[in-house]
Motif scaffolding. Structure first.
Motif, PDB file in Angstrom:
ATOM      1  N   ASP A   3       0.836  -1.201   0.000  1.00 17.99           N
ATOM      2  CA  ASP A   3       0.000   0.000   0.000  1.00 17.99           C
ATOM      3  C   ASP A   3       0.872   1.252   0.000  1.00 17.99           C
ATOM      4  O   ASP A   3       1.890   1.311   0.688  1.00 17.99           O
ATOM      5  N   ARG A   4       0.449   2.265  -0.772  1.00 14.32           N
ATOM      6  CA  ARG A   4       1.156   3.548  -0.837  1.00 14.32           C
ATOM      7  C   ARG A   4       0.132   4.656  -0.994  1.00 14.32           C
ATOM      8  O   ARG A   4      -0.945   4.451  -1.529  1.00 14.32           O
ATOM      9  N   VAL A  14      -5.389  13.013  -1.808  1.00  8.57           N
ATOM     10  CA  VAL A  14      -4.471  11.923  -1.500  1.00  8.57           C
ATOM     11  C   VAL A  14      -5.287  10.693  -1.130  1.00  8.57           C
ATOM     12  O   VAL A  14      -6.223  10.773  -0.333  1.00  8.57           O
ATOM     13  N   ALA A  15      -4.940   9.570  -1.736  1.00  9.09           N
ATOM     14  CA  ALA A  15      -5.679   8.335  -1.502  1.00  9.09           C
ATOM     15  C   ALA A  15      -4.696   7.180  -1.354  1.00  9.09           C
ATOM     16  O   ALA A  15      -3.538   7.265  -1.763  1.00  9.09           O
ATOM     17  N   LEU A  16      -5.167   6.125  -0.788  1.00  7.01           N
ATOM     18  CA  LEU A  16      -4.372   4.918  -0.616  1.00  7.01           C
ATOM     19  C   LEU A  16      -4.428   4.099  -1.900  1.00  7.01           C
ATOM     20  O   LEU A  16      -5.508   3.841  -2.437  1.00  7.01           O
ATOM     21  N   PHE A  17      -3.260   3.733  -2.418  1.00  2.00           N
ATOM     22  CA  PHE A  17      -3.156   2.888  -3.595  1.00  2.00           C
ATOM     23  C   PHE A  17      -2.556   1.563  -3.165  1.00  2.00           C
ATOM     24  O   PHE A  17      -1.669   1.523  -2.318  1.00  2.00           O
ATOM     25  N   GLU A  18      -3.031   0.484  -3.769  1.00  5.96           N
ATOM     26  CA  GLU A  18      -2.504  -0.830  -3.443  1.00  5.96           C
ATOM     27  C   GLU A  18      -2.093  -1.556  -4.715  1.00  5.96           C
ATOM     28  O   GLU A  18      -2.594  -1.268  -5.796  1.00  5.96           O
ATOM     29  N   ALA A  28       5.698  -7.856  -5.103  1.00  4.75           N
ATOM     30  CA  ALA A  28       5.535  -6.549  -4.459  1.00  4.75           C
ATOM     31  C   ALA A  28       6.134  -5.422  -5.298  1.00  4.75           C
ATOM     32  O   ALA A  28       5.847  -4.251  -5.062  1.00  4.75           O
ATOM     33  N   ASP A  29       6.983  -5.742  -6.285  1.00  6.55           N
ATOM     34  CA  ASP A  29       7.611  -4.738  -7.142  1.00  6.55           C
ATOM     35  C   ASP A  29       6.802  -4.424  -8.391  1.00  6.55           C
ATOM     36  O   ASP A  29       7.300  -3.801  -9.322  1.00  6.55           O
ATOM     37  N   CYS A  30       5.546  -4.841  -8.428  1.00  4.66           N
ATOM     38  CA  CYS A  30       4.698  -4.600  -9.593  1.00  4.66           C
ATOM     39  C   CYS A  30       4.518  -3.099  -9.794  1.00  4.66           C
ATOM     40  O   CYS A  30       4.218  -2.371  -8.854  1.00  4.66           O
ATOM     41  N   PRO A  31       4.689  -2.595 -11.035  1.00  8.08           N
ATOM     42  CA  PRO A  31       4.562  -1.156 -11.287  1.00  8.08           C
ATOM     43  C   PRO A  31       3.110  -0.674 -11.363  1.00  8.08           C
ATOM     44  O   PRO A  31       2.864   0.511 -11.469  1.00  8.08           O
ATOM     45  N   CYS A  35      -6.187   2.671  -6.998  1.00  7.84           N
ATOM     46  CA  CYS A  35      -6.738   3.483  -5.916  1.00  7.84           C
ATOM     47  C   CYS A  35      -7.785   2.663  -5.175  1.00  7.84           C
ATOM     48  O   CYS A  35      -8.683   2.090  -5.796  1.00  7.84           O
ATOM     49  N   THR A  36      -7.688   2.629  -3.852  1.00  4.26           N
ATOM     50  CA  THR A  36      -8.649   1.859  -3.068  1.00  4.26           C
ATOM     51  C   THR A  36      -9.989   2.583  -2.956  1.00  4.26           C
ATOM     52  O   THR A  36     -10.987   1.966  -2.619  1.00  4.26           O
ATOM     53  N   GLY A  37     -10.035   3.881  -3.263  1.00  3.47           N
ATOM     54  CA  GLY A  37     -11.276   4.640  -3.180  1.00  3.47           C
ATOM     55  C   GLY A  37     -12.141   4.523  -4.420  1.00  3.47           C
ATOM     56  O   GLY A  37     -13.335   4.270  -4.340  1.00  3.47           O
ATOM     57  N   CYS A  38     -11.528   4.691  -5.605  1.00  5.72           N
ATOM     58  CA  CYS A  38     -12.319   4.714  -6.832  1.00  5.72           C
ATOM     59  C   CYS A  38     -11.922   3.649  -7.843  1.00  5.72           C
ATOM     60  O   CYS A  38     -12.619   3.428  -8.820  1.00  5.72           O
ATOM     61  N   GLY A  39     -10.763   3.023  -7.658  1.00  4.76           N
ATOM     62  CA  GLY A  39     -10.318   1.985  -8.581  1.00  4.76           C
ATOM     63  C   GLY A  39      -9.494   2.485  -9.743  1.00  4.76           C
ATOM     64  O   GLY A  39      -9.183   1.728 -10.656  1.00  4.76           O
ATOM     65  N   ALA A  40      -9.131   3.777  -9.735  1.00  6.68           N
ATOM     66  CA  ALA A  40      -8.304   4.322 -10.810  1.00  6.68           C
ATOM     67  C   ALA A  40      -6.935   3.658 -10.792  1.00  6.68           C
ATOM     68  O   ALA A  40      -6.381   3.368  -9.738  1.00  6.68           O
ATOM     69  N   ALA A  41      -6.395   3.418 -11.972  1.00  6.64           N
ATOM     70  CA  ALA A  41      -5.097   2.753 -12.088  1.00  6.64           C
ATOM     71  C   ALA A  41      -3.979   3.779 -12.171  1.00  6.64           C
ATOM     72  O   ALA A  41      -4.151   4.892 -12.667  1.00  6.64           O
ATOM     73  N   ARG A  42      -2.821   3.390 -11.683  1.00  3.71           N
ATOM     74  CA  ARG A  42      -1.625   4.225 -11.743  1.00  3.71           C
ATOM     75  C   ARG A  42      -0.470   3.311 -12.086  1.00  3.71           C
ATOM     76  O   ARG A  42      -0.352   2.220 -11.549  1.00  3.71           O
TER      77      ARG A  42
END
Length: 69
Positions: A3-4, A14-18, A28-31, A35-42
């Motif tokens: 989580d970041r 600011v939101a929590l991304f997993e 764990a090194d997956c790029p 977003c845990t709030g809306c599901g947007a990808a980064r």
């Protein structure tokens, strides 16, 4: 899962991304992050630099210089 916290444009803050389960074997090194709030990808881009070769410097070779157009 890792989580970041990042800024999410969709959540507008600011939101929590997993890291989702990675099928490519990154673990764990997956790029890819979600977003845990809306599901947007980064996607976190990673790249490597090549170190200059010492043999070229010892021979006195100079790196090529770029010219402005």
């Amino acid at each position: 899962m890792s989580d970041r916290e990042f800024h999410c444009d969709t959540c507008e803050g600011v939101a929590l991304f997993e890291t989702p389960p990675c099928v490519d074997g990154h673990g764990a090194d997956c790029p890819e992050l979600v977003c845990t709030g809306c599901g947007a990808a980064r996607l976190i881009a990673t790249f490597a630099f090549r170190a200059p070769r010492l043999e070229q410097r010892r021979r006195g070779a100079r790196p090529a210089h770029r010219r402005a157009a």
